[in-house]
Design a protein around this motif. Sequence first.
Motif, PDB file in Angstrom:
ATOM      1  N   ILE A 197       0.902  -1.295   0.101  1.00 36.18           N
ATOM      2  CA  ILE A 197       0.071  -0.148  -0.218  1.00 36.18           C
ATOM      3  C   ILE A 197       0.922   1.236   0.079  1.00 36.18           C
ATOM      4  O   ILE A 197       1.782   1.334   1.076  1.00 36.18           O
ATOM      5  N   VAL A 198       0.546   2.015  -0.939  1.00 38.66           N
ATOM      6  CA  VAL A 198       1.431   3.313  -1.183  1.00 38.66           C
ATOM      7  C   VAL A 198       0.477   4.418  -0.354  1.00 38.66           C
ATOM      8  O   VAL A 198      -0.478   4.661  -0.511  1.00 38.66           O
ATOM      9  N   SER A 199       1.472   5.283   0.393  1.00 34.70           N
ATOM     10  CA  SER A 199       0.881   6.409   1.340  1.00 34.70           C
ATOM     11  C   SER A 199       1.707   7.572   0.971  1.00 34.70           C
ATOM     12  O   SER A 199       2.847   7.470   1.345  1.00 34.70           O
ATOM     13  N   LEU A 200       1.175   8.706   0.839  1.00 32.32           N
ATOM     14  CA  LEU A 200       1.739  10.038   1.030  1.00 32.32           C
ATOM     15  C   LEU A 200       1.780  10.611   2.320  1.00 32.32           C
ATOM     16  O   LEU A 200       0.713  10.434   3.186  1.00 32.32           O
ATOM     17  N   LEU A 201       2.970  10.763   2.756  1.00 31.50           N
ATOM     18  CA  LEU A 201       3.382  10.940   4.082  1.00 31.50           C
ATOM     19  C   LEU A 201       3.664  12.498   4.269  1.00 31.50           C
ATOM     20  O   LEU A 201       3.304  13.235   5.168  1.00 31.50           O
ATOM     21  N   VAL A 202       4.380  13.103   3.585  1.00 29.89           N
ATOM     22  CA  VAL A 202       4.474  14.710   3.387  1.00 29.89           C
ATOM     23  C   VAL A 202       4.413  15.254   2.101  1.00 29.89           C
ATOM     24  O   VAL A 202       5.153  14.614   0.998  1.00 29.89           O
ATOM     25  N   ASP A 203       3.839  16.301   1.932  1.00 31.13           N
ATOM     26  CA  ASP A 203       3.471  16.933   0.762  1.00 31.13           C
ATOM     27  C   ASP A 203       4.080  18.287   0.668  1.00 31.13           C
ATOM     28  O   ASP A 203       3.583  19.202  -0.406  1.00 31.13           O
ATOM     29  N   SER A 204       4.544  18.837   1.678  1.00 34.36           N
ATOM     30  CA  SER A 204       4.832  20.454   1.890  1.00 34.36           C
ATOM     31  C   SER A 204       6.434  20.665   1.625  1.00 34.36           C
ATOM     32  O   SER A 204       6.671  21.793   1.740  1.00 34.36           O
ATOM     33  N   LEU A 205       7.267  19.817   0.900  1.00 32.36           N
ATOM     34  CA  LEU A 205       8.492  20.130   0.781  1.00 32.36           C
ATOM     35  C   LEU A 205       8.821  20.619  -0.744  1.00 32.36           C
ATOM     36  O   LEU A 205       8.002  19.910  -1.821  1.00 32.36           O
ATOM     37  N   THR A 206       9.314  21.284  -1.055  1.00 31.57           N
ATOM     38  CA  THR A 206       9.674  22.007  -2.554  1.00 31.57           C
ATOM     39  C   THR A 206      10.617  20.933  -3.330  1.00 31.57           C
ATOM     40  O   THR A 206      10.331  20.639  -4.437  1.00 31.57           O
ATOM     41  N   ARG A 207      11.861  20.272  -2.866  1.00 34.42           N
ATOM     42  CA  ARG A 207      12.614  19.427  -3.490  1.00 34.42           C
ATOM     43  C   ARG A 207      13.092  18.258  -2.643  1.00 34.42           C
ATOM     44  O   ARG A 207      14.149  18.205  -2.161  1.00 34.42           O
ATOM     45  N   PRO A 208      12.115  17.313  -1.981  1.00 39.70           N
ATOM     46  CA  PRO A 208      12.402  16.384  -0.915  1.00 39.70           C
ATOM     47  C   PRO A 208      13.640  15.474  -1.863  1.00 39.70           C
ATOM     48  O   PRO A 208      13.386  14.936  -3.053  1.00 39.70           O
ATOM     49  N   ASN A 209      14.724  15.115  -1.049  1.00 41.68           N
ATOM     50  CA  ASN A 209      15.824  14.319  -1.734  1.00 41.68           C
ATOM     51  C   ASN A 209      16.226  13.317  -0.852  1.00 41.68           C
ATOM     52  O   ASN A 209      15.648  12.215  -0.805  1.00 41.68           O
ATOM     53  N   GLY A 210      17.263  13.582  -0.104  1.00 40.89           N
ATOM     54  CA  GLY A 210      17.762  12.234   0.817  1.00 40.89           C
ATOM     55  C   GLY A 210      16.911  12.053   2.036  1.00 40.89           C
ATOM     56  O   GLY A 210      16.080  12.996   2.305  1.00 40.89           O
ATOM     57  N   ILE A 211      17.065  10.879   2.402  1.00 47.25           N
ATOM     58  CA  ILE A 211      16.081  10.314   3.595  1.00 47.25           C
ATOM     59  C   ILE A 211      16.706   9.260   4.221  1.00 47.25           C
ATOM     60  O   ILE A 211      17.311   8.378   3.710  1.00 47.25           O
TER      61      ILE A 211
END
Length: 183
Positions: A52-66
């Motif tokens: 199951i795919v879930s969106l956790l964070v949608d507020s970042l402009t250019r999410p990269n490393g995690i």
Amino acid sequence: EGKRFSSPNDAVYRSNGDLYFTDPPYGLGQQNDDPEKEQPHNGVYRVSSDGIVSLLVDSLTRPNGIIFLPGEKKFIVANSDPEKAIWYEFTLNDKDSVQQGRIFYNATPNVGAEKGLPDGLKADSKGNIFASGPGGIWIFNQTGTILGKIKIPEATANCALSPDEKTLYITSDMYLLRLKMRD
């Protein structure tokens, strides 16, 4: 939901089998303005071990490393935006949803004066964080306090630790660097 991701970038597995990944617009010709962009945001997602795919964070402009910090209740995401060159920390609740987010460290003032942006990062078993960013590799403790910086004249993109954590590997422009760590 039948829509393509923009450009899945960095990923990390949690010990329970869930995959967390960032989806910036880098793979699109016109990035955020590309007419083929199907996602309305640049996000951080989780794919649970049952698919199951879930969106956790949608507020970042250019999410990269995690990365996950030890204990896997907190994760850090590098935002590779020259106007918001920030590492963010997110806390998961008991249902594995994002409970809260905060600025872990804001490196925006360093952009331009030094090459690079927040990008790939790694945490050691003690919770120290090695993060590529403006000017090289930034070293933080778990609270966001800078412990040191490895100055590199070219932009760095990623880093990795050897299994025994005695060697740090760094990608920097056209170089692969190896740094033996102090005990």
